[in-house]
Design a protein around this motif. Structure first.
Motif, PDB file in Angstrom:
ATOM      1  N   ASN A 175       0.802  -1.220   0.000  1.00  0.00           N
ATOM      2  CA  ASN A 175       0.000   0.000   0.000  1.00  0.00           C
ATOM      3  C   ASN A 175       0.836   1.272   0.000  1.00  0.00           C
ATOM      4  O   ASN A 175       0.327   2.356   0.248  1.00  0.00           O
ATOM      5  N   SER A 176       2.093   1.113  -0.288  1.00  0.00           N
ATOM      6  CA  SER A 176       2.983   2.289  -0.321  1.00  0.00           C
ATOM      7  C   SER A 176       2.637   3.186  -1.506  1.00  0.00           C
ATOM      8  O   SER A 176       2.337   2.736  -2.612  1.00  0.00           O
ATOM      9  N   ILE A 177       2.699   4.502  -1.254  1.00  0.00           N
ATOM     10  CA  ILE A 177       2.414   5.478  -2.319  1.00  0.00           C
ATOM     11  C   ILE A 177       3.506   5.483  -3.382  1.00  0.00           C
ATOM     12  O   ILE A 177       3.305   5.901  -4.510  1.00  0.00           O
ATOM     13  N   ASN A 178       4.687   4.979  -2.989  1.00  0.00           N
ATOM     14  CA  ASN A 178       5.818   4.946  -3.928  1.00  0.00           C
ATOM     15  C   ASN A 178       5.995   3.586  -4.565  1.00  0.00           C
ATOM     16  O   ASN A 178       7.072   3.233  -5.025  1.00  0.00           O
ATOM     17  N   LYS A 179       4.918   2.775  -4.521  1.00  0.00           N
ATOM     18  CA  LYS A 179       5.006   1.435  -5.087  1.00  0.00           C
ATOM     19  C   LYS A 179       5.374   1.499  -6.566  1.00  0.00           C
ATOM     20  O   LYS A 179       4.826   2.306  -7.319  1.00  0.00           O
ATOM     21  N   LEU A 180       6.286   0.654  -6.997  1.00  0.00           N
ATOM     22  CA  LEU A 180       6.763   0.618  -8.382  1.00  0.00           C
ATOM     23  C   LEU A 180       6.032  -0.449  -9.161  1.00  0.00           C
ATOM     24  O   LEU A 180       5.507  -1.411  -8.597  1.00  0.00           O
ATOM     25  N   TYR A 181       6.064  -0.294 -10.507  1.00  0.00           N
ATOM     26  CA  TYR A 181       5.352  -1.228 -11.369  1.00  0.00           C
ATOM     27  C   TYR A 181       6.118  -2.548 -11.452  1.00  0.00           C
ATOM     28  O   TYR A 181       7.310  -2.561 -11.733  1.00  0.00           O
ATOM     29  N   ASP A 182       5.399  -3.685 -11.194  1.00  0.00           N
ATOM     30  CA  ASP A 182       6.021  -5.018 -11.203  1.00  0.00           C
ATOM     31  C   ASP A 182       7.213  -5.092 -10.248  1.00  0.00           C
ATOM     32  O   ASP A 182       8.262  -5.655 -10.566  1.00  0.00           O
ATOM     33  N   GLU A 183       7.027  -4.507  -9.098  1.00  0.00           N
ATOM     34  CA  GLU A 183       8.136  -4.437  -8.138  1.00  0.00           C
ATOM     35  C   GLU A 183       8.331  -5.788  -7.424  1.00  0.00           C
ATOM     36  O   GLU A 183       7.372  -6.475  -7.079  1.00  0.00           O
ATOM     37  N   LYS A 184       9.574  -6.138  -7.213  1.00  0.00           N
ATOM     38  CA  LYS A 184       9.933  -7.345  -6.448  1.00  0.00           C
ATOM     39  C   LYS A 184      11.137  -7.006  -5.573  1.00  0.00           C
ATOM     40  O   LYS A 184      12.152  -6.522  -6.074  1.00  0.00           O
ATOM     41  N   THR A 185      10.994  -7.270  -4.251  1.00  0.00           N
ATOM     42  CA  THR A 185      12.061  -6.939  -3.316  1.00  0.00           C
ATOM     43  C   THR A 185      12.493  -8.196  -2.561  1.00  0.00           C
ATOM     44  O   THR A 185      11.656  -8.956  -2.072  1.00  0.00           O
ATOM     45  N   LEU A 186      13.797  -8.397  -2.483  1.00  0.00           N
ATOM     46  CA  LEU A 186      14.382  -9.501  -1.716  1.00  0.00           C
ATOM     47  C   LEU A 186      15.394  -8.933  -0.722  1.00  0.00           C
ATOM     48  O   LEU A 186      16.214  -8.073  -1.116  1.00  0.00           O
ATOM     49  N   VAL A 187      15.327  -9.408   0.531  1.00  0.00           N
ATOM     50  CA  VAL A 187      16.277  -8.963   1.547  1.00  0.00           C
ATOM     51  C   VAL A 187      16.959 -10.209   2.133  1.00  0.00           C
ATOM     52  O   VAL A 187      16.284 -11.180   2.506  1.00  0.00           O
ATOM     53  N   PHE A 188      18.286 -10.175   2.229  1.00  0.00           N
ATOM     54  CA  PHE A 188      19.074 -11.301   2.740  1.00  0.00           C
ATOM     55  C   PHE A 188      19.860 -10.836   3.966  1.00  0.00           C
ATOM     56  O   PHE A 188      20.238  -9.651   4.070  1.00  0.00           O
ATOM     57  N   ASP A 189      20.129 -11.818   4.860  1.00  0.00           N
ATOM     58  CA  ASP A 189      20.953 -11.485   6.020  1.00  0.00           C
ATOM     59  C   ASP A 189      22.419 -11.728   5.688  1.00  0.00           C
ATOM     60  O   ASP A 189      22.770 -12.031   4.530  1.00  0.00           O
ATOM     61  N   SER A 190      23.275 -11.668   6.698  1.00  0.00           N
ATOM     62  CA  SER A 190      24.719 -11.793   6.469  1.00  0.00           C
ATOM     63  C   SER A 190      25.124 -13.190   6.029  1.00  0.00           C
ATOM     64  O   SER A 190      26.217 -13.384   5.488  1.00  0.00           O
ATOM     65  N   HIS A 191      24.241 -14.170   6.258  1.00  0.00           N
ATOM     66  CA  HIS A 191      24.522 -15.542   5.833  1.00  0.00           C
ATOM     67  C   HIS A 191      23.859 -15.869   4.481  1.00  0.00           C
ATOM     68  O   HIS A 191      23.745 -17.030   4.123  1.00  0.00           O
TER      69      HIS A 191
END
Length: 452
Positions: free
Chosen positions: A70-86
């Motif tokens: 629901n972010s106002i800055n949502k991008l088109y076809d957006e995909k986000t991945l976050v990884f830890d130090s391992h």
């Protein structure tokens, strides 16, 4: 190619090339700006997700997904991945878009902190986030649909503008160069029309700063010198001819008196008659030169209207007085425009001299000492035709027919100096009359005068 067309082509090509280069540079710069702007947006989104996960304890994966969705800055076809130090995936957005990644990409991030690359229609941004406790890696991909639409619009705008303004440039350049070069066209036309009868032609000038006006001024100065030189030459010829006529007249008179003297022997009379013939030829030559020197001096009655049939009859009458054995056959082709066509503006005396010389020439070079004269009209244009039967001129002789002292192969045994047709041509040129010579049939000479 004319100078006018060459300038138009060069200016138009220069504009076309420069406008094309400018359009290309604008498109490339905007394309790079779009990429940089989208990269910044991806970076902001990636860092904001990491900070929410790391710094806000109340935010778990589900809540982050909800916030992200629901972010106002949502991008088109957006995909986000976050990884830890391992290199363990700790967050993935709910979009169906996929990011092709590997451990090497994450290692690259740790070393270089960020990267930005293209994967098909997607643009992928990676960032390394270092905290005191843990390290995090974020990969985010999306398509800049809005930016690409603007880029596409810019491309079409530049292409259409390029084609439109290039066409306008070619048209306006051609028009402006033609307008700017119009004085040269007038200049050329006036130079083309200059002959011995209008050496007083000058080019009008407006200022001395314009290059064309500078050339025109120099041209006018040159014409002044030419006219002065030509006038001096004519005056010398006229004065010399006039002065020679007086002693020749005295010589002729003395020879004729001596011939009629009863005390002169028959042998002496024959000798004097030969000399008298030579003196008469010399007198005729001087008279011809005198006529040539005065032909282009326009008299006050040049604008008077005369009937060419009357001038022609007068020329025939004078010819019969000097050459009573010559026969002139006359024909008039009647039509409704004849009376109007016969009225010609000009110098009556000069026109009569021209017709007399043509008639004399036709009779002298005729096998039968006769010539045929025909008056006709064509498209309201008066035509006077003079023909005879006799030896004709070759093609090379026809090219130089109206040059001074020119005599053809058919003139052998005929007295003359080759100035008669030169005088005719000068007089007719002065009156804007065209004269032509042709051989319509074998052993037939035809002169035609076209009165405009």
């Amino acid at each position: 190619m004319t100078l006018k067309n060459r300038i138009s082509l060069l200016v138009s090509l220069l504009f076309t090339i420069l406008f094309g280069l400018a359009s290309t540079v604008i498109f490339v710069l905007y394309s790079n700006f779009r990429k940089e702007e989208f990269r910044d947006r991806l970076e902001i989104k990636a860092l904001s997700n990491i900070k929410l996960l790391v710094n806000v304890k109340e935010v778990d994966n589900q809540l982050l997904k909800l916030i992200d969705q629901n972010s106002i800055n949502k991008l088109y076809d957006e995909k986000t991945l976050v990884f830890d130090s391992h290199y363990k995936l700790i967050y993935s957005s709910i979009d169906d878009a996929k990011i092709n990644w590997s451990i090497n990409d994450l290692k690259y991030l740790k070393k270089h902190k960020t990267f930005f690359k293209q994967q098909g229609n997607y643009e992928v941004y990676g960032v390394f986030y270092d905290t005191k406790d843990k390290d995090f890696y974020a990969l985010i991909s999306a398509t800049d649909d809005y930016g690409k639409r603007k880029l596409l619009f810019l491309r079409y705008t530049l292409i259409i503008s390029y084609l439109f303004f290039t066409c306008i440039c070619w048209i306006l350049t051609s028009f402006m160069v033609k307008k700017a070069m119009s004085p040269l066209g007038i200049f050329h036309q006036k130079i083309k029309n200059i002959n011995v009868n209008n050496l007083d032609t000058r080019i009008e000038t407006k200022s001395n700063k314009n290059e064309i006006d500078l050339i025109a001024n120099e041209f006018n100065f040159m014409m002044d010198r030419i006219e002065i030189s030509y006038q001096k030459q004519k005056e010398f010829t006229a004065n010399t001819s006039h002065e020679l006529r007086t002693p020749l007249s005295r010589i002729t008179s003395q020879i004729e008196n001596t011939i009629t003297d009863s005390t002169t022997s028959e042998k002496g009379k024959n000798f004097l008659k030969t000399i008298l013939a030579d003196v008469n030829q010399l007198t005729e030559l001087i008279n011809s030169l005198l006529i040539l020197s005065k032909i282009d001096i326009k008299n006050q009655d040049d604008d008077e209207v005369h009937r060419m049939d009357e001038i022609l009859f007068s020329a025939i009458e004078n010819l019969n007085k000097s050459f009573p054995d010559f026969v002139i056959l006359f024909e008039i082709q009647e039509n409704e425009n004849l009376d109007t066509a016969l009225e010609i503006k000009g110098n009556k005396n000069l026109l009569e001299i021209a017709l007399s010389n043509i008639l004399k020439n036709a009779c002298v070079y005729s096998d039968t000492k006769q010539a045929k004269v025909k008056i006709s009209t064509e498209n309201e244009q008066l035509i006077i035709s003079v023909s005879n039967s006799g030896n004709t001129l070759s093609e090379n002789e026809q090219k130089n027919l109206f040059q001074p002292f020119m005599r053809g192969a058919n003139s052998k045994g005929t007295v003359g100096f080759g100035l008669g047709l030169r005088i005719v041509n000068r007089i007719l040129t002065l009156h804007n009359v065209q004269i032509t010579y042709s051989v319509p049939e074998p052993n037939t000479n035809l002169f035609q005068l076209f009165f405009h």
